[in-house]
Motif scaffolding. Structure first.
Motif, PDB file in Angstrom:
ATOM      1  N   UNK A  43       0.822  -1.214   0.000  1.00  0.00           N
ATOM      2  CA  UNK A  43       0.000   0.000   0.000  1.00  0.00           C
ATOM      3  C   UNK A  43       0.858   1.268   0.000  1.00  0.00           C
ATOM      4  N   UNK A  45       2.299   3.278  -2.225  1.00  0.00           N
ATOM      5  CA  UNK A  45       1.982   4.427  -3.092  1.00  0.00           C
ATOM      6  C   UNK A  45       0.541   4.416  -3.571  1.00  0.00           C
ATOM      7  N   UNK A  46      -0.230   3.460  -3.111  1.00  0.00           N
ATOM      8  CA  UNK A  46      -1.591   3.335  -3.636  1.00  0.00           C
ATOM      9  C   UNK A  46      -2.478   2.615  -2.633  1.00  0.00           C
ATOM     10  N   UNK A  47      -3.739   2.934  -2.624  1.00  0.00           N
ATOM     11  CA  UNK A  47      -4.666   2.217  -1.750  1.00  0.00           C
ATOM     12  C   UNK A  47      -5.320   1.047  -2.482  1.00  0.00           C
TER      13      UNK A  47
END
Lengths: 106, 106, 106, 106
Positions: A43, A45-47
């Motif tokens: 997680x 850099x991104x959900x």
């Protein structure tokens, strides 16, 4: 949690390799933090992570948690339920509903 | 892991407080790392921690792992056993016995 | 990083308390993970944390990093710049611009 | 900490890749935890790690700490010294000498 089959499989895996010597409570606690970091990396850099990867990293965290519980003679189901009772006391429904605040600022 | 009783108790606890809105996979992954750090704190300066404290912190790590598994529709028993099979392949008994080295240097 | 004033203040602080005995590299590495977890806790449920709290927790992570660097005879400025050169090689501008992917999938 | 050269090199590195978009405070806090876990991995099974590896992982923790400080407009030297003053108050020399206990049990 685990059912007996999982606990026995983990014990057998470690015994066959004679890894009990490395599985001190302290080393297992470090291992849980290390694996939790790898899970978090999914997680970073991104959900919206890759689910197959999350699945593997979550399994690793569970695995070391189970090793530590077994080493300390703790029953995972029992400690989770017991802690949940304590948490219930700190977060009464009427105060904590729809809020993510810590109990000390509720 | 969990047995149904634990999973249901956790679901009910979160539902009563309407906390599903906070329990995104990403927030749960952060929570696992945070709680893993608190568990590690029991061992910060010593390898002989207070067991009652370890018990509580380990319960917290398990709890967030269970919330994440439930959120993602993963069966904890299944993912642990499946990962164990993969690990077994990377650490054959004859190569890994009595060694803590990573598979890539075995 | 640190400038000499900071490094000397940290050394004096630890020396006055005779804490070098606790500041083994391993204990300091655990401490960095523990404090990183406390920093992350500022962001557990929200991406808009209390800045005063972040400031304190970030200071704690820096502090233990500086203790570890000093213990190992490493110059923080030097190791950061040296690692940056290596990272530069793995992430060429033309490939990594506007992308958060790891170098092995770029 | 950093000296201006390090801070400028980090800024330039991120700017060339247009990575400011990924470097939110929350993502940087996650990154610090992730890298702290990789540093801890050097000590997972042994208190005598490979120094070259520790050096790289410690550099990564420092790097993300510096990115976060820069993003939040914090001066690393200043926040470390300021926190040290607070810690000094909680750990008076006469009470904390030769002890690793937390201030609340001293």
């Amino acid at each position: 949690m685990p059912n007996d089959q999982v606990r026995d499989a983990l014990r057998r895996f470690a015994d066959e390799r004679n890894w009990g010597q490395f599985h001190t409570p302290e080393n297992l606690a470090k291992s849980i933090s290390i694996e939790a970091g790898e899970l978090l990396e999914c997680f970073q850099w991104s959900s919206e992570p890759d689910l197959a990867h999350v699945r593997e990293e979550l399994a690793d965290v569970f695995t070391y948690c189970l090793f530590l519980a077994d080493r300390l003679g703790l029953d995972p189901n029992e400690i989770v339920l017991s802690k949940l009772e304590a948490t219930r006391g700190k977060y009464p429904v009427e105060k904590s509903r729809d809020r993510s605040d810590r109990y000390d600022v509720l």
